[in-house]
Design an enzyme around this catalytic site. Structure first.
Site, PDB file in Angstrom:
ATOM      1  N   HIS A 186       0.922  -1.196  -0.026  1.00 53.89           N
ATOM      2  CA  HIS A 186       0.055  -0.069   0.037  1.00 53.89           C
ATOM      3  C   HIS A 186       0.879   1.295  -0.026  1.00 53.89           C
ATOM      4  O   HIS A 186       0.710   2.196  -0.779  1.00 53.89           O
ATOM      5  CB  HIS A 186      -0.970  -0.115   1.366  1.00 53.89           C
ATOM      6  CG  HIS A 186      -1.826  -0.949   1.239  1.00 53.89           C
ATOM      7  ND1 HIS A 186      -2.003  -1.714   2.521  1.00 53.89           N
ATOM      8  CD2 HIS A 186      -2.836  -1.504   0.600  1.00 53.89           C
ATOM      9  CE1 HIS A 186      -3.004  -2.726   2.241  1.00 53.89           C
ATOM     10  NE2 HIS A 186      -3.476  -2.345   0.968  1.00 53.89           N
ATOM     11  N   LYS A 211     -17.635  -5.928   7.762  1.00 50.82           N
ATOM     12  CA  LYS A 211     -16.531  -6.588   7.762  1.00 50.82           C
ATOM     13  C   LYS A 211     -15.795  -6.732   9.164  1.00 50.82           C
ATOM     14  O   LYS A 211     -15.574  -5.381   9.809  1.00 50.82           O
ATOM     15  CB  LYS A 211     -15.557  -5.942   6.739  1.00 50.82           C
ATOM     16  CG  LYS A 211     -15.156  -6.897   5.595  1.00 50.82           C
ATOM     17  CD  LYS A 211     -14.296  -5.944   4.626  1.00 50.82           C
ATOM     18  CE  LYS A 211     -13.266  -6.714   3.796  1.00 50.82           C
ATOM     19  NZ  LYS A 211     -12.811  -5.960   2.511  1.00 50.82           N
ATOM     20  N   ARG A 251      -2.228  -6.479  -8.424  1.00 46.25           N
ATOM     21  CA  ARG A 251      -0.876  -7.585  -8.202  1.00 46.25           C
ATOM     22  C   ARG A 251      -0.963  -8.398  -9.315  1.00 46.25           C
ATOM     23  O   ARG A 251       0.317  -8.652  -9.834  1.00 46.25           O
ATOM     24  CB  ARG A 251      -1.023  -8.039  -6.824  1.00 46.25           C
ATOM     25  CG  ARG A 251      -1.032  -7.022  -5.749  1.00 46.25           C
ATOM     26  CD  ARG A 251      -1.547  -7.585  -4.345  1.00 46.25           C
ATOM     27  NE  ARG A 251      -2.932  -7.915  -4.579  1.00 46.25           N
ATOM     28  CZ  ARG A 251      -3.616  -8.059  -3.373  1.00 46.25           C
ATOM     29  NH1 ARG A 251      -3.174  -8.270  -2.253  1.00 46.25           N
ATOM     30  NH2 ARG A 251      -4.973  -8.377  -3.768  1.00 46.25           N
ATOM     31  N   SER A 292      -2.792  -7.716   3.174  1.00 46.44           N
ATOM     32  CA  SER A 292      -3.159  -7.632   4.546  1.00 46.44           C
ATOM     33  C   SER A 292      -3.470  -8.951   5.029  1.00 46.44           C
ATOM     34  O   SER A 292      -3.274  -9.170   6.274  1.00 46.44           O
ATOM     35  CB  SER A 292      -4.238  -6.570   4.644  1.00 46.44           C
ATOM     36  OG  SER A 292      -3.747  -5.147   4.220  1.00 46.44           O
TER      37      SER A 292
HETATM   38  O1  PNS Z   1      -8.887  -2.876   0.163  1.00 49.81           O
HETATM   39  P1  PNS Z   1      -9.898  -3.452  -0.177  1.00 49.81           P
HETATM   40  O2  PNS Z   1     -10.829  -4.253   0.555  1.00 49.81           O
HETATM   41  O3  PNS Z   1      -9.701  -4.335  -1.857  1.00 49.81           O
HETATM   42  O4  PNS Z   1     -10.936  -2.166  -0.984  1.00 49.81           O
HETATM   43  C1  PNS Z   1     -12.125  -2.327  -1.444  1.00 49.81           C
HETATM   44  C2  PNS Z   1     -13.024  -1.128  -1.523  1.00 49.81           C
HETATM   45  C3  PNS Z   1     -12.740  -0.260  -0.266  1.00 49.81           C
HETATM   46  C4  PNS Z   1     -12.500  -0.281  -2.486  1.00 49.81           C
HETATM   47  C5  PNS Z   1     -14.439  -1.279  -2.088  1.00 49.81           C
HETATM   48  O5  PNS Z   1     -14.849  -2.179  -1.242  1.00 49.81           O
HETATM   49  C6  PNS Z   1     -15.206  -0.018  -2.001  1.00 49.81           C
HETATM   50  O6  PNS Z   1     -14.927   0.816  -2.840  1.00 49.81           O
HETATM   51  N1  PNS Z   1     -16.264  -0.076  -1.221  1.00 49.81           N
HETATM   52  C7  PNS Z   1     -17.294   0.948  -0.880  1.00 49.81           C
HETATM   53  C8  PNS Z   1     -18.713   0.768  -1.393  1.00 49.81           C
HETATM   54  C9  PNS Z   1     -18.964   0.790  -3.183  1.00 49.81           C
HETATM   55  O7  PNS Z   1     -18.803   1.909  -3.493  1.00 49.81           O
HETATM   56  N2  PNS Z   1     -19.135  -0.253  -3.561  1.00 49.81           N
HETATM   57  C10 PNS Z   1     -19.341  -0.220  -4.932  1.00 49.81           C
HETATM   58  C11 PNS Z   1     -18.337  -0.287  -5.669  1.00 49.81           C
HETATM   59  S1  PNS Z   1     -18.431  -1.406  -7.075  1.00 49.81           S
END
Ligand code: PNS
Length: 171
Positions: free
Chosen positions: A23, A47, A96, A134
Site C-alpha cells: 500500500h 467486515k 498485483r 493484509s
Molecule cells: O482494500 P479493499 O478491501 O480491496 O478495498 C475495497 C474498496 C474499499 C475499494 C471497495 O470495497 C469499495 O469501494 N467499497 C465502498 C462501497 C462501494 O462503493 N461499492 C461499490 C463499488 S463497485
C-alpha cells in the site's frame, strides 16, 4: 499534474487492515501523479477487522507523515459518491496479479457508471510486493512467521500486540 489550474485530487481507497508496504509503495507512487492524494479507509460495519477504522487511519497518518500532499480520511457509502464529494478526478487502485483484474474491472465499471467524471487508474504493484496482502500478513504473523520488510516496523509491532491481546485464554 494540474491542467487549467485545477489541482488533480486522487482517492486511494481500501480496507488497510493493516496497511502494508505494498500500500505504501502505491501511496508513494500515487503522490507523484496527483496534486493531492487522499488515502480513504472504508468504514464497513459488516467486515470483521483486526484494527478499528481509527487505528487504521492513525497507522496510515504515521506512515505518510513525510508526504506533504497525502492526507488520510475514512468514508462510508459509495466510493464513487465520496470521490465526487471530495472533488477527486481519479480513483487509484493497485493490481498485483491477473487474479485481481476481474474484481477491479467490475468495481471500476460500476464506479464509472455511477460517476462518469471520476476515472479509475490502476498501478501495477511493485514486484517485491506482488504477492502481499493484509490478509496474508495477518496469517503469517498469527502463525509466528516473519513479516519484516512487508509492513513498517511500527505496524509490525501493533500487529504483534493486537494478536497477543486476541489470543484465547488458556484453559
Ligand atoms: O482494500 P479493499 O478491501 O480491496 O478495498 C475495497 C474498496 C474499499 C475499494 C471497495 O470495497 C469499495 O469501494 N467499497 C465502498 C462501497 C462501494 O462503493 N461499492 C461499490 C463499488 S463497485
Amino acid at each position: 499534474m494540474s491542467t487549467n489550474h485545477h489541482p488533480v485530487v486522487a482517492i486511494y481507497p481500501g480496507s488497510f487492515d493493516p496497511p502494508t508496504n505494498g500500500h505504501l509503495d502505491l501511496i508513494f507512487r500515487g503522490s507523484r501523479l496527483a496534486d493531492q492524494l487522499v488515502v480513504a479507509v472504508l468504514r464497513n460495519e459488516e467486515k470483521r477487522a483486526l484494527f478499528s477504522v481509527e487505528e487504521r487511519v492513525e497507522m496510515l497518518r504515521e506512515a505518510v507523515a513525510g508526504y506533504p500532499n497525502v492526507t488520510v480520511d475514512s468514508f462510508d457509502g459509495l466510493l464513487a459518491d465520496y470521490a465526487f464529494r471530495r472533488g477527486a478526478r481519479l480513483i487509484l487502485r493497485g493490481i498485483r496479479a491477473v487474479s485481481d483484474y476481474e474484481f477491479e474491472l467490475q468495481m471500476a465499471l460500476m464506479n464509472r457508471r455511477l460517476r462518469p467524471e471520476v476515472e479509475t487508474v490502476f498501478l501495477m504493484a511493485a514486484e517485491a510486493y506482488s504477492f502481499l496482502s493484509s490478509r496474508i500478513v495477518k496469517e503469517v504473523i498469527r502463525l509466528g512467521g516473519n513479516v519484516q520488510g512487508l509492513v513498517p516496523p511500527a505496524i509490525e509491532e501493533r500487529l504483534r500486540r493486537r494478536l497477543a491481546e486476541n489470543r484465547p485464554a488458556r484453559p
